[in-house]
Design an enzyme around this catalytic site. Structure first.
Site, PDB file in Angstrom:
ATOM      1  N   SER A   7      -0.953  12.341  13.967  1.00 56.77           N
ATOM      2  CA  SER A   7      -1.194  10.948  13.578  1.00 56.77           C
ATOM      3  C   SER A   7      -1.039  10.027  14.780  1.00 56.77           C
ATOM      4  CB  SER A   7      -0.210  10.530  12.484  1.00 56.77           C
ATOM      5  OG  SER A   7      -0.281   9.137  12.280  1.00 56.77           O
ATOM      6  N   HIS A  30      -5.601  12.266  13.051  1.00 52.27           N
ATOM      7  CA  HIS A  30      -5.377  11.449  11.860  1.00 52.27           C
ATOM      8  C   HIS A  30      -5.233   9.981  12.274  1.00 52.27           C
ATOM      9  CE1 HIS A  30      -4.140  11.064   7.611  1.00 52.27           C
ATOM     10  NE2 HIS A  30      -3.289  10.150   8.035  1.00 52.27           N
ATOM     11  N   ASP A  32      -4.514   6.264  10.945  1.00 53.97           N
ATOM     12  CA  ASP A  32      -3.994   5.455   9.847  1.00 53.97           C
ATOM     13  C   ASP A  32      -4.517   4.026   9.948  1.00 53.97           C
ATOM     14  OD1 ASP A  32      -2.159   7.218   8.351  1.00 53.97           O
ATOM     15  OD2 ASP A  32      -1.136   7.374  10.279  1.00 53.97           O
ATOM     16  N   MET A  34      -4.388   0.467   8.290  1.00 51.61           N
ATOM     17  CA  MET A  34      -3.589  -0.343   7.370  1.00 51.61           C
ATOM     18  C   MET A  34      -4.001  -1.805   7.481  1.00 51.61           C
ATOM     19  SD  MET A  34       0.187   1.277   7.999  1.00 51.61           S
ATOM     20  CE  MET A  34       0.417   3.020   8.375  1.00 51.61           C
ATOM     21  N   HIS A  63      -7.539   7.709   7.398  1.00 51.48           N
ATOM     22  CA  HIS A  63      -6.777   7.478   6.164  1.00 51.48           C
ATOM     23  C   HIS A  63      -6.728   5.983   5.919  1.00 51.48           C
ATOM     24  CE1 HIS A  63      -2.567   7.873   4.054  1.00 51.48           C
ATOM     25  NE2 HIS A  63      -3.504   7.426   3.249  1.00 51.48           N
ATOM     26  N   MET A  65      -5.515   3.011   4.222  1.00 52.00           N
ATOM     27  CA  MET A  65      -4.478   2.394   3.390  1.00 52.00           C
ATOM     28  C   MET A  65      -4.808   0.911   3.291  1.00 52.00           C
ATOM     29  SD  MET A  65      -1.163   4.457   4.812  1.00 52.00           S
ATOM     30  CE  MET A  65      -1.908   5.011   6.348  1.00 52.00           C
ATOM     31  N   MET A 134       0.861  11.965  -0.553  1.00 48.31           N
ATOM     32  CA  MET A 134       1.779  11.253   0.332  1.00 48.31           C
ATOM     33  C   MET A 134       3.207  11.727   0.067  1.00 48.31           C
ATOM     34  SD  MET A 134       0.046   9.291   2.327  1.00 48.31           S
ATOM     35  CE  MET A 134       1.456   8.415   3.045  1.00 48.31           C
ATOM     36  N   ASP A 172       1.198  14.161   4.048  1.00 48.62           N
ATOM     37  CA  ASP A 172       1.363  13.153   5.093  1.00 48.62           C
ATOM     38  C   ASP A 172       2.673  12.418   4.848  1.00 48.62           C
ATOM     39  OD1 ASP A 172       1.184  11.124   6.952  1.00 48.62           O
ATOM     40  OD2 ASP A 172      -0.615  10.204   6.109  1.00 48.62           O
TER      41      ASP A 172
END
Length: 227
Positions: A7, A30, A32, A34, A63, A65, A134, A172
């Protein structure tokens, strides 16, 4: 087959190209995303994903979010993501979104927050390429692994097997040398690791060690017999 997805949330954001190169040999990178709405943190968006895609040959596992993934997910595929994960809690039409992601040439993945049960989405699983459980509350890196998620990983693997699906099961949150075997034994085969990789002296070696650990556990796991 065990896959390790480092990540970049745990990487040095000022040196992302070098940090991506530091985990050469990883299965996916990965990313993230957000938005400070769906989760209480703000990270990066489409332009950074585009830049990362140019800087590395490792495929990008984005991913999301974020709120309104139905609107934004296609842009991440255009930016170069090979896999896009949306949160079912945020998606207005998860089946339609999964089909759109696949139609645009990426792998479709759905994430569940810790308190979201998997059972209501059993009929949706054939629309997916990956399911993400998660194992911490989404929004921040470096959190401690939630052992109470292990039964949910097991139930998810049972549903995947029940329907005979070639569906990856990703975990994750808090994945490290001390937790990865429990996740693999429970049924996970794709592992997101942040500080366990980027906090190591040799991130690429950490990826290899975690993959070996997980692979050995999977080979002996009851769920993987005949898999």
């Amino acid at each position: 087959m065990a896959q390790i997805n480092p990540s970049i949330l745990s990487a040095d954001f000022a040196r992302l190209a070098e940090e991506a190169a530091a985990v050469d040999g990883a299965d996916w990178l990965h990313v993230d995303v957000m938005d400070n709405h769906f989760v209480p943190n703000l990270t990066l968006g489409v332009p950074v994903v585009e830049a990362l895609g140019r800087a590395t040959d490792t495929p990008l596992d984005c991913h999301l979010m974020i709120e309104d993934p139905d609107r934004w997910a296609p842009q991440y595929i255009e930016a170069g993501a090979g896999s896009v994960t949306f949160h079912v809690e945020a998606a207005a039409a998860p089946v339609r979104l999964a089909r759109e992601i696949r139609a645009k040439g990426a792998r479709a993945s759905m994430a569940l927050k810790p308190a979201t049960p998997v059972e209501p989405y059993e009929d949706l699983l054939p629309e997916l390429d990956m399911l993400l459980i998660m194992t911490v509350e989404p929004g921040f890196g470096g959190q401690a692994f939630l052992d109470i998620m292990l039964p949910k990983i097991r139930r998810s693997r049972e549903l995947i097997s029940k329907h005979g699906l070639e569906l990856w099961l990703q975990v994750d949150g808090g994945v490290s040398a001390s937790t990865i075997e429990r996740c693999a034994e429970a049924g996970a085969d794709v592992f997101v690791a942040g500080s366990a990789v980027y906090g190591a002296d040799d991130p690429a070696a950490a990826v290899r060690a975690l993959r070996d650990q997980a692979a050995k556990t999977i080979s002996a796991a009851s769920w993987a017999c005949g898999h």
